[in-house]
Scaffold this motif. Structure first.
Motif, PDB file in Angstrom:
ATOM      1  N   PHE A   1      57.344  -9.100 -25.343  1.00  0.00           N
ATOM      2  CA  PHE A   1      57.471  -9.791 -24.047  1.00  0.00           C
ATOM      3  C   PHE A   1      56.929 -11.212 -24.163  1.00  0.00           C
ATOM      4  CE2 PHE A   1      57.470  -5.495 -21.805  1.00  0.00           C
ATOM      5  CZ  PHE A   1      58.799  -5.593 -21.430  1.00  0.00           C
TER       6      PHE A   1
ATOM      7  N   ASP B   1      54.989  -3.979 -27.870  1.00  0.00           N
ATOM      8  CA  ASP B   1      55.772  -4.175 -26.641  1.00  0.00           C
ATOM      9  C   ASP B   1      55.315  -5.451 -25.929  1.00  0.00           C
ATOM     10  OD1 ASP B   1      57.814  -3.183 -24.913  1.00  0.00           O
ATOM     11  OD2 ASP B   1      56.267  -2.554 -23.491  1.00  0.00           O
TER      12      ASP B   1
ATOM     13  N   ARG C   1      62.060   2.184 -29.208  1.00  0.00           N
ATOM     14  CA  ARG C   1      61.362   0.893 -29.129  1.00  0.00           C
ATOM     15  C   ARG C   1      62.324  -0.244 -29.447  1.00  0.00           C
ATOM     16  NH1 ARG C   1      56.813   3.930 -30.730  1.00  0.00           N
ATOM     17  NH2 ARG C   1      57.196   3.864 -32.962  1.00  0.00           N
TER      18      ARG C   1
ATOM     19  N   ARG D   1      55.232  -3.473 -17.523  1.00  0.00           N
ATOM     20  CA  ARG D   1      54.687  -2.296 -18.204  1.00  0.00           C
ATOM     21  C   ARG D   1      53.992  -1.335 -17.259  1.00  0.00           C
ATOM     22  NH1 ARG D   1      53.921  -1.403 -23.105  1.00  0.00           N
ATOM     23  NH2 ARG D   1      51.798  -0.711 -22.795  1.00  0.00           N
TER      24      ARG D   1
ATOM     25  N   PRO E   1      52.317   0.667 -30.669  1.00  0.00           N
ATOM     26  CA  PRO E   1      53.543   0.503 -29.892  1.00  0.00           C
ATOM     27  C   PRO E   1      53.336  -0.322 -28.619  1.00  0.00           C
ATOM     28  CG  PRO E   1      53.386   2.763 -30.667  1.00  0.00           C
ATOM     29  CD  PRO E   1      52.101   2.079 -31.066  1.00  0.00           C
ATOM     30  N   ALA E   2      52.197  -0.118 -27.945  1.00  0.00           N
ATOM     31  CA  ALA E   2      51.926  -0.869 -26.713  1.00  0.00           C
ATOM     32  C   ALA E   2      51.747  -2.356 -27.028  1.00  0.00           C
ATOM     33  CB  ALA E   2      50.691  -0.314 -26.016  1.00  0.00           C
TER      34      ALA E   2
END
Lengths: 174, 166
Positions: free
Chosen positions: B112, B108, B73, B126, B104-105
């Motif tokens: 961004f 992420d 990550r 993604r 984690p998603a």
């Protein structure tokens, strides 16, 4: 959703016949029986045919369509860690590594098993040890393969087990 | 400007995990073979030590896998050669994402967001639907207590300034 034909009838037949033959030998049939050897030859024939098909087949069946790829593995591991949903039409990079691992393990398994039946190596310890090690490794690989297929189907939203039955993958647009 | 060494995907660690998994399978196979040969738990202390050793190896592998995911990550959000200052900034932001308990998603998507990508771009990056990204954004707002993208950025900048004065 975009419906793409991925696995031809040869790949699918190979996959499920191998599942039946390997499961029968690993779980049901007595190791010391004649049937165990015969089913072993079936497995060897299936794997050899798959290798030939990897060169003469078309599309996603070809080895050339899923070469071992360091960059691909990096990307897929990153996608997994960040829970991104990028899906692959053919084999994913990690999936490809598993296929090569399974083919190699099955070859070692079949050849060591065959050697155990020859006059020259009958009763030697190393063929038996090798056969058992290959069996354990292949079984562990099969378990990992199944878990990975379930995990990746969930992550990418593409039903992988179904694609190995119907031959089609429903890919997300874009 | 001082440079950190190149930040790379930890492929070596992945290779080590694969090797250790091979060893674990070998040892567990041995334990199972012993169990079968003896027809039950009659092997005494040696059998139990063998089993304990094999299981500890499996536990270590799961911890390493967790570490690998963390490093991946980090590598995903910090690509290429990095200035030490940028790394320090990222550390603060990452700690804040962790304090908010982002998945984690979500982390992420949030990273961004910090880089200025829009919802459509994030969805493409993604490989997910825009609706999914919006759901992640809502979760980020809910967990951080922010009401908009600007709010999220304010919280992070606030945190960075705190870090400077400390």
């Amino acid at each position: 959703m975009k419906r793409i034909f991925v696995w031809d009838i040869a790949v699918r037949s190979f996959h499920w016949l191998l599942v039946i033959a390997f499961a029968a030998n690993a779980l049901v049939i007595d190791d010391d029986s004649k049937l165990h050897n015969q089913v072993g030859y079936v497995v060897l024939t299936l794997v050899l045919l798959r290798i030939v098909w990897g060169f003469v087949g078309r599309g996603y069946a070809r080895f050339a369509s899923f070469p071992p790829s360091v960059d691909g593995v990096k990307e897929q591991l990153t996608d997994i860690a960040t829970q991104r949903r990028h899906a692959h039409v053919g084999h994913s990079p990690l999936g490809a590594l598993m296929i090569y691992n399974l083919i190699a393990s099955l070859l070692v398994l079949c050849l060591s098993g065959y050697l155990m039946t020859t006059d020259m190596f009958w009763g030697t310890e190393w063929t038996e040890e090798l056969h058992e090690l290959a069996a354990i490794w292949t079984e562990a690989s099969v378990v990992m393969h199944i878990l990975a297929v379930i995990f990746e189907s969930k992550r990418t939203g593409v039903d992988l087990p179904r694609s190995m039955v119907s031959g089609y993958k429903d890919m997300p647009e874009g | 400007m001082p440079w950190n060494k190149e930040f790379q995907v930890p492929l070596g660690l992945f290779g080590l995990i694969v090797v250790q998994f091979f060893c674990a399978v070998f040892f567990i196979g041995d334990v199972v073979a012993d169990y079968r040969a003896m027809g039950g738990f009659t092997g005494g202390v040696h059998f139990w030590f063998e089993m304990l050793a094999a299981l500890s190896l499996l536990v270590t592998i799961t911890f390493e896998a967790g570490l690998l995911m963390r490093m991946l990550r980090r590598a995903a959000h910090l690509q290429g050669r990095l200035a030490v200052t940028k790394l320090a900034v990222y550390d603060v932001i990452e700690a804040e994402f962790e304090a908010w308990k982002l998945s984690p998603a979500e982390a992420d998507v949030a990273s961004f967001l910090v880089k200025g990508f829009g919802i459509a771009e994030i969805a493409t990056l993604r490989g997910s639907a825009e609706g999914t990204v919006k759901a992640h954004l809502n979760a980020i707002y809910r967990k951080s207590g922010a009401h908009s993208r600007g709010d999220v950025l304010s919280l992070l900048i606030d945190r960075l300034l705190d870090e400077q004065t400390n």
